[in-house]
Design a protein around this motif. Structure first.
Motif, short mmCIF file in Angstrom:
data_model
loop_
_atom_site.label_atom_id
_atom_site.label_comp_id
_atom_site.label_asym_id
_atom_site.label_seq_id
_atom_site.Cartn_x
_atom_site.Cartn_y
_atom_site.Cartn_z
N PRO A 1 0.82 -1.22 0.00
CA PRO A 1 0.00 0.00 0.00
C PRO A 1 0.85 1.27 0.00
O PRO A 1 0.48 2.27 -0.65
CB PRO A 1 -0.81 -0.10 1.30
CG PRO A 1 -0.81 -1.54 1.67
CD PRO A 1 0.46 -2.09 1.12
N ILE A 2 1.99 1.25 0.68
CA ILE A 2 2.86 2.42 0.71
C ILE A 2 3.43 2.69 -0.69
O ILE A 2 3.48 3.84 -1.14
CB ILE A 2 3.98 2.25 1.74
CG1 ILE A 2 3.40 2.28 3.16
CG2 ILE A 2 5.07 3.31 1.57
CD1 ILE A 2 4.40 1.93 4.26
N MET A 3 3.83 1.61 -1.38
CA MET A 3 4.37 1.80 -2.73
C MET A 3 3.30 2.33 -3.68
O MET A 3 3.57 3.21 -4.52
CB MET A 3 4.95 0.48 -3.25
CG MET A 3 6.25 0.09 -2.56
SD MET A 3 6.83 -1.57 -2.96
CE MET A 3 6.97 -1.51 -4.70
N ALA A 4 2.09 1.82 -3.56
CA ALA A 4 0.99 2.31 -4.41
C ALA A 4 0.70 3.78 -4.12
O ALA A 4 0.49 4.58 -5.04
CB ALA A 4 -0.26 1.46 -4.20
N LEU A 5 0.72 4.15 -2.86
CA LEU A 5 0.49 5.54 -2.47
C LEU A 5 1.60 6.44 -3.01
O LEU A 5 1.33 7.54 -3.51
CB LEU A 5 0.41 5.65 -0.95
CG LEU A 5 0.13 7.03 -0.38
CD1 LEU A 5 -1.27 7.48 -0.77
CD2 LEU A 5 0.29 7.01 1.13
N ALA B 1 1.11 9.47 -5.56
CA ALA B 1 1.59 10.80 -5.18
C ALA B 1 2.62 11.31 -6.18
O ALA B 1 2.64 12.50 -6.53
CB ALA B 1 2.17 10.77 -3.78
N GLY B 2 3.48 10.41 -6.66
CA GLY B 2 4.48 10.80 -7.65
C GLY B 2 3.87 11.25 -8.95
O GLY B 2 4.27 12.25 -9.55
N VAL B 3 2.88 10.51 -9.41
CA VAL B 3 2.19 10.88 -10.65
C VAL B 3 1.49 12.22 -10.47
O VAL B 3 1.56 13.10 -11.33
CB VAL B 3 1.18 9.77 -11.06
CG1 VAL B 3 0.25 10.25 -12.15
CG2 VAL B 3 1.92 8.52 -11.49
N SER B 4 0.82 12.39 -9.34
CA SER B 4 0.11 13.63 -9.07
C SER B 4 1.09 14.80 -8.99
O SER B 4 0.84 15.88 -9.54
CB SER B 4 -0.68 13.50 -7.78
OG SER B 4 -1.28 14.71 -7.44
#
Length: 115
Positions: free
Chosen positions: A85-89, A93-96
């Motif tokens: 879940p941390i990696m997905a977040l 966040a990186g894309v955003s």
């Protein structure tokens, strides 16, 4: 020394033998009581509770002596458990963040502030 029946020494020896016999019977009864399954289970549970309590107190003492080590250990465990879940977040966040940076750079490029 030869013991004569009805002598005081003989009677004393009989009393000593009776006392020893009774002590042996009591010891045997105590051993039988301690070897019953219910008692063995109770003793095992008590020993387990004592071991857990001792380990818990030792762990608390170590944690109080080294709080930063404890914080590092706990954060590592939490990061490992929630790594997906941390990696997905982070990806989200990186894309955003990347979109926001691009929009800002595009806005600056077209505003004429770069000149």
């Amino acid at each position: 020394m030869k013991l004569i029946p009805r002598s005081s020494t003989y009677r004393q020896a009989e009393r000593d033998a009776d006392t020893a016999r009774e002590d042996f019977r009591q010891s045997l009864q105590i051993a039988r009581d301690r070897l019953t399954p219910r008692r063995l289970k109770a003793d095992a549970v008590l020993k387990l509770h004592q071991s857990v309590s001792t380990a818990r107190h030792a762990t608390i003492a170590k944690a109080r002596a080294h709080p930063f080590l404890l914080i590092g250990l706990l954060s590592g465990i939490i990061a490992f458990l929630f790594r997906r879940p941390i990696m997905a977040l982070c990806r989200t966040a990186g894309v955003s963040l990347n979109k926001t940076v691009r929009k800002a750079s595009q806005a600056r490029k077209h505003s004429g502030d770069d000149q």
